[in-house]
Scaffold this active site. Structure first.
Site, PDB file in Angstrom:
ATOM      1  N   GLU A 587       0.829  -1.207   0.000  1.00 45.36           N
ATOM      2  CA  GLU A 587       0.000   0.000   0.000  1.00 45.36           C
ATOM      3  C   GLU A 587       0.864   1.258   0.000  1.00 45.36           C
ATOM      4  O   GLU A 587       0.476   2.284  -0.578  1.00 45.36           O
ATOM      5  CB  GLU A 587      -0.934  -0.012   1.210  1.00 45.36           C
ATOM      6  CG  GLU A 587      -1.896  -1.190   1.258  1.00 45.36           C
ATOM      7  CD  GLU A 587      -2.798  -1.256   0.039  1.00 45.36           C
ATOM      8  OE1 GLU A 587      -3.051  -0.200  -0.583  1.00 45.36           O
ATOM      9  OE2 GLU A 587      -3.239  -2.365  -0.309  1.00 45.36           O
ATOM     10  N   ASP A 662      -4.711  -5.811  -8.828  1.00 44.53           N
ATOM     11  CA  ASP A 662      -4.059  -4.727  -9.568  1.00 44.53           C
ATOM     12  C   ASP A 662      -3.733  -5.160 -10.988  1.00 44.53           C
ATOM     13  O   ASP A 662      -3.943  -4.398 -11.946  1.00 44.53           O
ATOM     14  CB  ASP A 662      -2.781  -4.298  -8.848  1.00 44.53           C
ATOM     15  CG  ASP A 662      -3.059  -3.768  -7.452  1.00 44.53           C
ATOM     16  OD1 ASP A 662      -4.175  -3.248  -7.239  1.00 44.53           O
ATOM     17  OD2 ASP A 662      -2.177  -3.865  -6.579  1.00 44.53           O
TER      18      ASP A 662
END
EC number: 3.4.24.-
Length: 809
Positions: A587, A662
């Site tokens: 993150e 992703d």
């Protein structure tokens, strides 16, 4: 209580039968004999009189007890309600939930009268079913009650013919025998043998026919195979005993009705009839003719009638146009129908005709049904609503019948409005397949087309319909003359979301004015529909109540948005230290890469708290609502999406499966750039968008073109990942600092990132959604008015870009 009553009544009757068939009757018969015999049997008569007095006294007392028992049983309110066919009275729940206003009596009477006229035939079926249900259990109880008297009371004993001959006939205890229904021999016995008794005189009726014997007490019975066989055996037994033929035991043949046997004869028929009625009543809910258990009371023969929800000026809980926000253009279009119905002369003087119908089109949750409800509240004319699935049924011909019934009701109440929700259930394009269900749906659609614009149509009926799949509707349904207008209701923009938030925030206790929150929340929720906004407001109030808050604050709204976007927060999920560290660096890579890319969206916060079923952490951005996207913008978004995988590779040295989502987004975006938007020089200005219906069995291009698309996508993703790795290598220290801070705090906001990363190197000349979130609309509008900005060049004729799609290879 019912079983106690039957038990007591059974015992009373058994005792009284002993008196009726015993010495009491015999003594009474002796009282009626000739005077010449009175002196000979004076002592016995006196004993009989005393016996009669005692029995009458006991009978009177027993009668009083039985009457008291009956009064006590039937005075029980539960038993009275059980046998009553009246509806139970409503309990006084109004003491706990008081109504705000009482309805006028006149309206109640008119509504009751209208409802009674409408359901006159329906109440007949309900009355019959209620009466049958009320009588079913009492009839079963009576059957059990009469079964105790099938062959006498419990004092009678069944014996064999051999026992009868040895124990009763041989000692001379048999007074007489009654053969009931040629199957059962009832034996009446004396208290003493015949040779020890005085002579009984049996009187006749004066015609030489003796009266029926009443002496003896009924105590035994036995079954006989046939009458001839019984008479033969009885005669042989008496002849063997040396009984004179003139003194043979009298045999009388009687025909009696045994209620238990009669009831059991009809029991299968009654049971079958009751089962059919009960099953038909239960099926009413499944047949689309009412709620569960036949709530609306329509029988199976009224299945062709549509289930219509009516609304008029007397309806409660109305919704008005002021309660609908975020779709001003659609509201203006739909209001013209209301104005025409209220004041048709204004339009008729100009030669205008009211459109016959309008189709409300839009994504789910945008307010199509809510706008229809507002139309019902504002119009002041009868409003009839129905779902498209209500026309379809398991029986053939029900759909067209319900369409005819719907329009018949609308014409009788003209001017009126019909609203069909989810019309795609019956309005699909015809000609695809020929199965039975499809034929039934096509018949329903044909009937709808005829009713909307056919020979029998009349003016004064407006048809509104809602759907989120206009592409599958039949072309004949969309032509002018049926649905003249297609009103598109899109997801609201930031101004529309602000208006919607103001409506829902009025019902919530806040620590600021609703406008303070509406402006900021509208910036935080791009792409949210009206239903999503209502869910956010409700979740925020629930979170505030869970934390014992006096008011709802901004923190509660942010938690609610996270709850809607990411799912339920799961702090108790067990995660190892290595996995938690990997998630933190992942993150952190997203946050740092997006911070130093010009076209990346502004970061709002980043967290490593697990949410939902798969997400171990996420980064929240404040995107702008761009109608057009450039190649450079899409490339920066691809790099930002790959930031997590790059941080794992550079700082940890190992990659994980955390980047699966992703990579899926990157693949989808890159295929859209190459095969849909025409950004690739090798593929050229070609567009191969995927089909929306999912039936993409063949590719619209050759294998060679597909290989070129695949190779081009790999090259673009490789270039984006190379640039992302360079950014992570350049800001490696800052990525590590943010990751360690995430491990400590779990949630980082933009203020925390500013302390480590500093200000973003890129500043937008226009007001962004993040600026609106920080300061609100009013302040940003003042700033934008003071600071000249460059107006973007927008081609009004160009359609908006396609949603990025994956073209499978």
């Amino acid at each position: 209580m019912t079983m106690i009553f039957f038990s007591k009544l059974n015992r009373s009757i058994s005792r009284s039968k002993g008196f009726l068939y015993g010495g009491g009757v015999r003594s009474a018969a002796r009282l009626l004999t000739s005077p010449g015999l009175e002196a000979a049997s004076v002592n016995e008569v006196e004993g009989g009189l005393g016996f009669i007095r005692r029995h009458f006294a006991s009978l009177a007392s027993r009668k009083g007890l039985v009457n008291n028992d009956l009064i006590g049983v039937f005075a029980n309110p539960r038993l009275r309600r059980f046998f009553s066919d009246e509806a139970p009275k409503k309990k006084n729940y109004e003491n706990y939930f008081p109504k705000d206003k009482q309805e006028p009596k006149s309206d109640q009477k008119s509504e009751h009268k209208e409802g009674s006229e409408k359901n006159e035939n329906e109440n007949v079926g309900d009355m019959f079913m209620n009466r049958f249900q009320n009588l079913l259990i009492p009839l079963l109880a009576l059957a059990v009650f009469f079964s105790t008297f099938s062959f006498g009371s419990g004092e009678q004993q069944q014996i064999s013919f051999q026992e009868f001959k040895n124990k009763l006939l041989e000692p001379g205890l048999v007074d007489h025998i009654d053969v009931s229904n040629k199957s059962v021999a009832k034996v009446y016995v004396r208290s003493t043998p015949k040779d020890q008794q005085t002579t009984d005189v049996v009187h006749g009726n004066g015609n030489g026919i003796p009266a029926k014997r009443t002496g003896g007490q009924y105590k035994y019975y036995f079954n006989i195979g046939s009458v001839d066989s019984f008479e033969e055996k009885l005669e042989e037994a008496q002849e063997a005993l040396g009984v004179d033929r003139h003194e043979y035991v009298p045999v009388t043949y009687v025909s009696e009705m045994v209620w238990y046997q009669e009831f059991m004869r009809f029991a299968p028929t009654l049971l079958l009839l009751g089962t059919l009625i009960y099953g038909a009543r239960r099926m009413q809910g499944g047949l689309g003719v009412g709620g569960t258990g036949g709530k609306n009371g329509r029988g199976i023969f009224n299945i062709g009638k549509a289930t219509i929800t009516r609304a008029d000026k007397h309806s409660k809980n109305k919704i008005y146009f002021k309660d609908v926000a975020g779709c001003d253009e659609a509201k203006q279009e739909i209001m013209e129908f209301v104005h025409f119905l209220k004041n048709p002369k204004k339009y008729e003087d100009l030669g205008a005709k009211i459109p016959k119908g309008a189709l409300l089109v839009g994504p789910p949750g945008t307010g199509k049904t809510l706008l229809a409800k507002a139309t019902a509240g504002e119009s002041g004319v009868p409003f009839l609503s129905i779902s498209g699935s209500d026309f379809m049924e398991m029986f053939v011909g029900v759909g067209p019948s319900r369409v005819r019934h719907l329009f018949q009701e609308a014409r009788q109440a003209a001017p009126s409005i019909i609203f069909i929700d989810e019309i795609d259930a019956i309005g699909r394009a015809r000609g695809r397949g020929g199965l039975g269900g499809n034929d039934e749906r096509e018949s329903t659609l044909n009937q709808l087309l005829v009713e909307m614009d056919g020979f029998g149509t009349t003016a004064g009926v407006v048809v509104l319909a809602g759907t989120n799949r206009p592409d599958i509707l039949d072309k004949a349904l969309l032509r002018p003359g049926r649905f003249d207008r297609q009103i598109t209701i899109d997801k609201p923009d930031i101004k529309g979301r602000d208006q919607i938030f103001k409506i829902y925030l009025k019902k919530i206790k806040l620590d600021h004015e609703p406008s303070y929150y509406s402006q900021r929340l509208a910036a935080l929720t791009p792409g949210f529909a009206g239903a999503d906004i209502a869910n956010v407001c409700n979740e925020a109030a629930l979170i505030a109540a869970r934390h014992e808050g006096a008011t709802v604050t901004m923190a509660h709204f942010e938690s609610a948005i996270d709850r809607v976007i990411g799912g339920l927060e799961k702090k108790n999920r067990v995660i190892s230290k290595l996995e938690r560290r990997t998630v933190a660096y992942h993150e952190s890579g997203h946050a740092v890469v997006g911070w130093f890319l010009e076209h990346a969206e502004p970061l709002l916060k980043v967290t490593i708290v697990p949410r939902g079923t798969a997400a171990l952490g996420f980064a929240q951005y404040v995107p702008n609502e761009n109608l057009l996207m450039t190649k450079e913008q899409l490339f920066d978004m691809t790099c930002m999406t790959l930031g997590g995988r790059a941080a794992e590779q550079v700082l940890i040295g190992k990659i994980s499966t955390g980047a699966q989502n992703d990579l899926e987004k990157v693949t989808k975006m890159t295929y859209a750039q190459v095969a849909v938007y025409g950004f690739s020089d090798k593929v050229g200005l070609l567009s191969f968008p995927p089909r929306d219906d999912g039936y993409d069995f063949s590719k619209p291009y050759s294998n060679k073109t597909g290989a070129i698309i695949d190779e081009e996508v790999r090259d673009w993703v490789a270039k984006a990942y190379e640039r992302t790795v360079e950014l992570v290598e350049e800001h490696k220290v800052k990525v590590a600092e943010i990751a360690e801070l995430l491990l400590e705090k779990e949630v980082l906001h933009q203020d925390d990132l500013l302390k480590i990363l500093g200000e973003r190197p890129f500043k937008s000349a226009e007001v962004t959604n993040y600026d609106r979130f920080k300061s609100g609309f009013e302040e940003t509008e003042k700033d934008s008015a003071a600071t000249p900005t460059v107006e973007p060049v927008v081609d009004d004729g160009a359609p908006p870009p396609f949603e990025p799609q994956v073209v499978p290879t």
